[in-house]
Design an enzyme around this catalytic site. Sequence first.
Site, mmCIF file in Angstrom:
data_model
loop_
_atom_site.group_PDB
_atom_site.id
_atom_site.type_symbol
_atom_site.label_atom_id
_atom_site.label_comp_id
_atom_site.label_asym_id
_atom_site.label_seq_id
_atom_site.Cartn_x
_atom_site.Cartn_y
_atom_site.Cartn_z
ATOM 1 C CD GLU A 180 -7.674 -16.382 -7.101
ATOM 2 O OE1 GLU A 180 -8.191 -15.976 -6.077
ATOM 3 O OE2 GLU A 180 -6.706 -15.819 -7.656
ATOM 4 C CG ASP A 181 -9.781 -15.768 -11.755
ATOM 5 O OD1 ASP A 181 -10.096 -16.040 -10.585
ATOM 6 O OD2 ASP A 181 -9.239 -14.701 -12.077
ATOM 7 C CG HIS B 234 -1.159 -13.847 -12.586
ATOM 8 N ND1 HIS B 234 -1.025 -13.180 -13.784
ATOM 9 C CD2 HIS B 234 -2.026 -13.104 -11.846
ATOM 10 C CE1 HIS B 234 -1.775 -12.085 -13.768
ATOM 11 N NE2 HIS B 234 -2.397 -12.014 -12.598
ATOM 12 C CG ASP C 199 -1.975 -9.133 -10.225
ATOM 13 O OD1 ASP C 199 -2.672 -9.116 -11.243
ATOM 14 O OD2 ASP C 199 -2.441 -9.308 -9.078
ATOM 15 C CG HIS D 177 -4.666 -8.637 -15.607
ATOM 16 N ND1 HIS D 177 -4.065 -7.536 -15.021
ATOM 17 C CD2 HIS D 177 -4.554 -9.654 -14.703
ATOM 18 C CE1 HIS D 177 -3.617 -7.880 -13.823
ATOM 19 N NE2 HIS D 177 -3.903 -9.149 -13.613
ATOM 20 C CG ASP E 248 14.778 16.276 -1.462
ATOM 21 O OD1 ASP E 248 13.681 16.843 -1.274
ATOM 22 O OD2 ASP E 248 15.133 15.276 -0.831
#
Length: 354
Positions: free
Chosen positions: A79-80, A75, A143, A51, A264
């Site tokens: 947090e994880d 990223h 993300d 990921h 269009d």
Amino acid sequence: MQDALLQSLIESFDSYIHRESDVKLIEEAYFLAKKQHEGQMRRSGEPYITHPVAVAKILSELGAGPATLIAALLHDTVEDTNLSLKDVETQFGSDIASLVDGVTKINKLSFQDGAASTQADNHQKMLIAMAKDIRVVLIKIADRLHNIRTLASMPEDKQYKIAKETLEIYAPLAHRLGIFRIKAELEDKSLKYTDTAMYYRVSNLIQTKKEERESSIEKIILDIRGLFKTNDLSDFEIKGRIKNIYSIYKKMVNDHRVFEDIYDLLAVRIIVDRIETCYQALGLIHANFTPIPRRFKDYIAVPKPNMYQSLHTTVLSGDGTLFEVQIRTKEMDAVAENGIAAHWAYKENKTYSK
């Protein structure tokens, strides 16, 4: 033997990041993220590291710099995993730590389901204000794009919730930053989960006469090419496209229009070298095709708030085909595709300015 996932990541940025120290830092971030996410799996059954790598690769398509790519790789670590922000700062510096911190804070925001348009608008503004640095928002959009691409492995209720939030918050945010390519993909892939029946209906309507439309576009491109050559207009590029599923869906649902009445549906993009040539090309198009009244827009003289610039006109070809023509310079095209990212696409030896 080199790690295949790392190799694919390096290939995504090796056309514009050459400084050895930058590449080495990106590799370090990759190995740190891989170690921290060891044993964690995505719902699809893939190792979690796939990921952050996918997010970094999406950003490399926008020409993002080393700091942004490193922050993308890390990223989710704060947090994880048991990695602290202080650890990130010690190893990669305060700039990258603040990017990771920004993404972590945004992840903690909870959005109300089915937010009214003003509420969704407030969420977008809040995201931008909270981020302080636009790179944080870009990491978050990348993300979300990867999450939407892999949404099929989520339970149905989650699919709907994530897709709806994407349509209400992240697609308009990508639009606000002018990243058209990502905006269109976020919209189309989300629609598949928020209104599945309409998604397949529009998709099938597009497919039904696909060959006919493609041959119409090819003929239009040939006619324009011949017209320009006859009038000594050189150094141009012409691309054709069919509108994205979501924009057709919106016109059918919001404007109560039937598929056949969408003007269009076919669009031709003409890319030239200079602004003067844009207007010269427009004059030739209007002189040789029938312009549709009130369908001309000059976004070169008056750009959109997201910096988008282009001339738009809708014309009728000799065989009665309606098509939209967009005329712009190469720089304008880069901004139209990549938005704000086109303005700070990473250049070696240039420092990034917030």
